[in-house]
Design a protein around this motif. Structure first.
Motif, short mmCIF file in Angstrom:
data_model
loop_
_atom_site.label_atom_id
_atom_site.label_comp_id
_atom_site.label_asym_id
_atom_site.label_seq_id
_atom_site.Cartn_x
_atom_site.Cartn_y
_atom_site.Cartn_z
N LEU A 149 -6.16 13.21 -0.40
CA LEU A 149 -5.37 12.05 -0.79
C LEU A 149 -4.64 11.44 0.40
O LEU A 149 -4.47 10.22 0.47
CB LEU A 149 -4.38 12.44 -1.89
N ASN A 185 -5.39 6.68 2.34
CA ASN A 185 -4.63 5.51 2.77
C ASN A 185 -4.18 5.64 4.23
O ASN A 185 -3.19 5.02 4.63
CB ASN A 185 -3.42 5.28 1.86
N SER A 186 -4.93 6.42 5.00
CA SER A 186 -4.65 6.50 6.43
C SER A 186 -5.08 5.21 7.12
O SER A 186 -5.87 4.43 6.57
CB SER A 186 -5.39 7.68 7.05
N ARG A 244 1.00 3.99 -2.95
CA ARG A 244 0.61 5.37 -2.67
C ARG A 244 1.72 6.33 -3.08
O ARG A 244 1.45 7.38 -3.67
CB ARG A 244 0.31 5.52 -1.17
N GLY A 255 1.27 9.13 -5.97
CA GLY A 255 1.46 10.54 -5.62
C GLY A 255 2.53 11.20 -6.47
O GLY A 255 2.37 12.34 -6.92
N ILE A 299 0.84 -1.20 0.00
CA ILE A 299 0.00 0.00 0.00
C ILE A 299 0.87 1.25 0.00
O ILE A 299 0.63 2.19 -0.76
CB ILE A 299 -0.94 -0.01 1.22
N ALA A 300 1.89 1.26 0.85
CA ALA A 300 2.76 2.45 0.94
C ALA A 300 3.51 2.69 -0.36
O ALA A 300 3.63 3.84 -0.82
CB ALA A 300 3.73 2.28 2.10
#
Length: 260
Positions: free
Chosen positions: A240, A244-245, A218, A222, A214-215
């Motif tokens: 944004l 994904n927090s 993201r 970005g 996920i990181a």
């Protein structure tokens, strides 16, 4: 913060944790002497909670609270009436009638969500608040279900031969937090912030397991957005960051708090 009174006579349609969280957000934002409307009130569980808040403030529930629903005949909270929402989505109130409009797990039932957002904006006073909750289609469980089935959690195939999707509880229009916030901004609200109800243990486990993927995704998304569309990247930076927090990845429902 004012604690929610017990509400045992009427069963909630939405999850109790969602009702509790929205109640806390409402109690913190409702001025003394302010007015609240429960939009899509169902049988009246949340209205009953707000009625308890009215009594704690020393006023009758009808002085503080209104309620409306497409099916007002199902409303069971006896201390106030329930107004009928028009089938075209119009709400039965004059402009700038309320300090806070609450809508719990309703927007996913609505055909025209942009009209719904405009109606919430219309009935809220300048400086007032709309609080809108909906199932969180961006939690990691829902993302994985969409990956393998094409349907987020709490949404399923609908009957194509009937206008009454009973088996899916009327969930006809899933909306992610980003697009819900976009609808509220488009309606004229000047600020939107996100809150969450309860965190799912299965989602916490999956988030920890999938976090490296996920990181990395993201970061790559970005970087590409900033390179190709820097103005949109800057304008959407806060939204944004929310997507994904940990709260977004793990919560059952998402709650948008929009300020007019």
């Amino acid at each position: 913060m004012t604690s929610a009174p017990p509400a045992t006579e009427i069963k909630p349609i939405s999850h109790r944790s969602t009702n509790d969280k929205v109640f806390a957000l409402l109690a913190a934002r409702l001025p003394q002497g302010g007015r609240v409307v429960d939009v899509g009130a169902g049988e009246g569980y949340f209205s009953q909670m707000v009625g308890g808040l009215a009594r704690q403030r020393g006023v009758a529930p009808a002085e503080l609270l209104s309620a409306c629903d497409v099916f007002p005949e199902n409303f069971r909270y006896a201390d106030i009436g329930c107004d009928r929402i028009e089938w075209d989505g119009r709400l039965p109130y004059a402009d700038a009638s309320f300090d806070v409009a609450c809508s719990l797990e309703v927007v996913e039932h609505v055909e025209d969500q942009f009209l719904f957002a405009r109606e919430l904006h219309r009935i809220v006073r300048p400086g007032g608040t709309a609080i809108v909750s909906t199932p969180n289609v961006l939690n990691v469980n829902s993302r994985l279900r969409t990956l393998h089935s094409g349907f987020p959690v709490l949404f399923d195939p609908l009957s194509l031969s009937s206008r009454d999707p009973v088996h899916t509880s009327g969930h006809i229009n899933p909306v992610s937090y980003y697009y819900l916030a976009y609808q509220l901004y488009r309606a004229g609200f000047r600020a939107v912030e996100v809150h969450y109800d309860r965190s799912k243990s299965s989602a916490r486990f999956l988030t920890a397991l999938l976090w490296p993927f996920i990181a990395a995704g993201r970061a790559a998304f970005g970087a590409r957005l900033r390179r190709k569309r820097p103005e949109e990247a800057a304008e959407n930076a806060a939204l944004l960051a929310d997507l994904n927090s940990v709260g977004m990845l793990t919560s059952r429902s998402v709650i948008a708090v929009a300020t007019r």
